[in-house]
Design an enzyme around this catalytic site. Structure first.
Site, PDB file in Angstrom:
ATOM      1  N   HIS A  92      -1.517   3.613   4.665  1.00 54.59           N
ATOM      2  CA  HIS A  92      -2.486   4.344   3.837  1.00 54.59           C
ATOM      3  C   HIS A  92      -2.656   5.755   4.387  1.00 54.59           C
ATOM      4  O   HIS A  92      -2.658   5.948   5.600  1.00 54.59           O
ATOM      5  CB  HIS A  92      -3.831   3.604   3.850  1.00 54.59           C
ATOM      6  CG  HIS A  92      -4.778   4.084   2.798  1.00 54.59           C
ATOM      7  ND1 HIS A  92      -5.427   5.293   2.867  1.00 54.59           N
ATOM      8  CD2 HIS A  92      -5.164   3.517   1.625  1.00 54.59           C
ATOM      9  CE1 HIS A  92      -6.179   5.455   1.787  1.00 54.59           C
ATOM     10  NE2 HIS A  92      -6.032   4.393   1.017  1.00 54.59           N
ATOM     11  N   THR A 121      -5.727   1.500  -5.649  1.00 55.12           N
ATOM     12  CA  THR A 121      -5.313   0.104  -5.428  1.00 55.12           C
ATOM     13  C   THR A 121      -5.957  -0.821  -6.462  1.00 55.12           C
ATOM     14  O   THR A 121      -5.313  -1.736  -6.981  1.00 55.12           O
ATOM     15  CB  THR A 121      -5.745  -0.415  -4.034  1.00 55.12           C
ATOM     16  OG1 THR A 121      -5.379   0.532  -3.058  1.00 55.12           O
ATOM     17  CG2 THR A 121      -5.082  -1.743  -3.723  1.00 55.12           C
ATOM     18  N   GLU A 160       0.815  -1.203   0.000  1.00 51.37           N
ATOM     19  CA  GLU A 160       0.000   0.000   0.000  1.00 51.37           C
ATOM     20  C   GLU A 160       0.863   1.273   0.000  1.00 51.37           C
ATOM     21  O   GLU A 160       1.769   1.416   0.828  1.00 51.37           O
ATOM     22  CB  GLU A 160      -0.947  -0.028   1.214  1.00 51.37           C
ATOM     23  CG  GLU A 160      -1.835   1.191   1.364  1.00 51.37           C
ATOM     24  CD  GLU A 160      -2.713   1.451   0.147  1.00 51.37           C
ATOM     25  OE1 GLU A 160      -3.333   0.504  -0.363  1.00 51.37           O
ATOM     26  OE2 GLU A 160      -2.771   2.613  -0.304  1.00 51.37           O
ATOM     27  N   ASP A 179       1.649  -0.128  -4.811  1.00 48.81           N
ATOM     28  CA  ASP A 179       0.434   0.000  -5.629  1.00 48.81           C
ATOM     29  C   ASP A 179       0.306   1.374  -6.274  1.00 48.81           C
ATOM     30  O   ASP A 179      -0.182   1.496  -7.401  1.00 48.81           O
ATOM     31  CB  ASP A 179      -0.834  -0.399  -4.844  1.00 48.81           C
ATOM     32  CG  ASP A 179      -1.181   0.522  -3.679  1.00 48.81           C
ATOM     33  OD1 ASP A 179      -0.333   1.349  -3.286  1.00 48.81           O
ATOM     34  OD2 ASP A 179      -2.315   0.400  -3.164  1.00 48.81           O
ATOM     35  N   HIS A 180       0.731   2.413  -5.577  1.00 49.15           N
ATOM     36  CA  HIS A 180       0.655   3.780  -6.113  1.00 49.15           C
ATOM     37  C   HIS A 180       1.342   4.698  -5.128  1.00 49.15           C
ATOM     38  O   HIS A 180       1.753   4.259  -4.047  1.00 49.15           O
ATOM     39  CB  HIS A 180      -0.801   4.214  -6.339  1.00 49.15           C
ATOM     40  CG  HIS A 180      -1.671   3.982  -5.134  1.00 49.15           C
ATOM     41  ND1 HIS A 180      -1.612   4.768  -4.011  1.00 49.15           N
ATOM     42  CD2 HIS A 180      -2.572   3.005  -4.862  1.00 49.15           C
ATOM     43  CE1 HIS A 180      -2.461   4.311  -3.105  1.00 49.15           C
ATOM     44  NE2 HIS A 180      -3.049   3.222  -3.590  1.00 49.15           N
TER      45      HIS A 180
HETATM   46  C1  GP9 Z   1      -8.874  -0.406   0.690  1.00 52.05           C
HETATM   47  C2  GP9 Z   1      -7.542  -0.316   0.072  1.00 52.05           C
HETATM   48  C3  GP9 Z   1      -7.095   1.102  -0.068  1.00 52.05           C
HETATM   49  O1  GP9 Z   1      -9.454  -1.667   0.678  1.00 52.05           O
HETATM   50  O2  GP9 Z   1      -7.478  -1.000  -1.109  1.00 52.05           O
HETATM   51  O3  GP9 Z   1      -7.609   1.677  -1.177  1.00 52.05           O
HETATM   52  P1  GP9 Z   1      -6.927   2.881  -1.983  1.00 52.05           P
HETATM   53  O4  GP9 Z   1      -7.483   4.146  -1.402  1.00 52.05           O
HETATM   54  O5  GP9 Z   1      -5.463   2.822  -1.775  1.00 52.05           O
HETATM   55  O6  GP9 Z   1      -7.330   2.645  -3.376  1.00 52.05           O
HETATM   56 MN    MN Z   2      -3.795   1.692  -2.303  1.00 52.73          MN
END
Ligand code: GP9
Ligand code: MN
Length: 402
Positions: free
Chosen positions: A196, A80, A38, A255-256
């Site tokens: 996050h 994500t 994440e 992921d980003h």
């Molecule tokens: C939530 C997680 C976070 O289930 O995938 O989402 P994001 O905001 O990073 O897309």
């Molecule tokens: Mn994410």
């Protein structure tokens, strides 16, 4: 569009190189553990804050892994879910919204389906959040996952949660128990959560002090990345202890971005660098680490994007990557002249950055003559257009036998 036109437009897709390296098939038959990290940007690898490593575990892991240090975040609004979509389908995300939410009824030729067809893999996905988030409960079925372990499968309490939910350390501990009963070979995908925005952590989970820049978001980010790194170490240790390490190929990928451009000044300060298009673009890099126990490590600086992760993995598994109705390239053979394409039409080549209709030098970040970027522009537009056509027209239903 008629069926014949649909088929023709897919067949017009650029032919991918079918080159086999001596790595082809080196991980054939292994279980697959893919971990989506994440909000993890590549700058954290090897980075020290107040003299301490932010990612001590990953820093060691990259020594014994294929570490791709020039891979870019190509996600759009689906965050994500866009990263997952690219790793599973090797298609581009949509320009707005998330494919997971907008096109869950489509036919895709996804990684779980390919692995099942080619080598009879079982596919399971693990995430501590509610199963409806990003419409995953529906989309995972479309993508061919056999089992989705979501919040309802985990023991989630106030003590083991923070921010969006279950903390990464208990998430991995409980996940490893679920893994013991999976049929082999398996493809498993894990989505971490603690790192996050807005990067919240309880004191007991802070393994490093906050940074001291002008941006609190940047300062806190360091601590949640450090926690994520710790959770990965605990997971690897548990897998080793339970004999689930040796026969596995591990793919770890950010992921980003975690720190949006809004907080760039704080990041520039942390990294002691100038604010320009080059540093801004470098912040878009995410780590991609492929770890095969027993394999010697190598840092690979070929540029690429998340869309290239699937063909790279398939190559190692000994599965051909041509004719997969996808846009990614195997990073072991990727043509350095092929741009890395972003959803808004911007792109990076080995020498130039094209962003907001301006061409920049990749190293200097200074604007250069537009003609340097022109040769790529049409191709970039065409590639995005064709990917959109496939998704919006649900064209793969004409190509895939169900
Ligand atoms: C939530 C997680 C976070 O289930 O995938 O989402 P994001 O905001 O990073 O897309
Ligand atoms: Mn994410």
């Amino acid at each position: 569009m008629t069926e014949a036109e649909a088929v023709a437009s897919i067949e017009s897709m650029p032919q991918k190189d079918a080159e086999r390296t001596d790595l082809f098939g080196m991980a054939e038959g292994r279980n697959i553990v893919l971990i989506s990290l994440e909000s993890t940007q590549d700058f954290v690898i090897g980075q020290k804050v107040n003299g301490e490593e932010v990612t001590p575990f990953l820093n060691e892991l990259v020594q014994d892994s294929f570490y791709f240090n020039q891979v870019y975040d190509q996600t759009a609004q689906g965050k994500t879910s866009d990263a997952e979509f690219m790793m599973d389908t090797s298609l581009y995300p949509l320009a707005s919204g998330s494919v997971f939410v907008r096109r869950p009824e489509n036919t895709f030729h996804s990684l779980p389906q390919l692995l099942k067809e080619e080598q009879d893999y079982y596919a399971a996905t693990f995430h501590g959040n509610v199963d409806t988030f990003w419409n995953r409960d529906v989309m995972y079925e479309t993508l061919g996952y056999d089992r989705y372990f979501s919040e309802e499968d985990y023991t989630v309490t106030e003590e083991n949660s923070v921010n969006y939910g279950l903390k990464d350390i208990p998430f991995f501990a409980q996940s490893a128990d679920f893994m013991e009963n999976l049929p082999e070979p398996y493809y498993t995908k894990f989505l971490t959560l603690t790192n996050h925005f807005p990067f919240l952590l309880e004191e007991e989970d802070a393994f490093i002090d906050e940074a001291n820049t002008q941006e609190d978001v940047v300062n806190r980010y360091v601590t949640t990345v450090r926690y994520l790194d710790e959770s990965l170490e605990t997971f690897f240790e548990q897998l080793k202890a339970e004999d689930m390490y040796e026969d596995t190929i591990f793919v770890l990928a950010g992921d980003h971005y975690g720190i949006s451009e809004k907080y760039d000044e704080g990041l520039n300060e942390l990294l002691g660098e100038e604010a320009n298009t080059a540093s801004q673009m470098a912040h878009k890099q995410i780590p991609l680490i492929i770890h095969i126990p027993g394999q010697e490590g190598e840092t690979i600086s070929t540029h690429g994007g998340q869309i290239d992760i699937r063909p790279t993995l398939l190559h190692l598994l000994g599965i051909k990557t041509e004719e997969q109705y996808s846009f990614g390239h195997n990073l072991f053979t990727r043509d350095s002249d092929h741009p890395v394409i972003f959803r808004d039409g911007s792109f990076v080549t080995d020498a130039f950055i094209y962003k907001n209709n301006v061409c920049y030098g990749k190293e200097t970040g200074a604007a250069v003559d537009a003609q340097h970027c022109e040769p790529y522009q049409e191709m970039v537009r065409e590639e995005l257009k064709l990917s959109d056509k496939i998704i919006v027209g649900d064209l793969l239903r004409y190509m895939i036998e169900e």
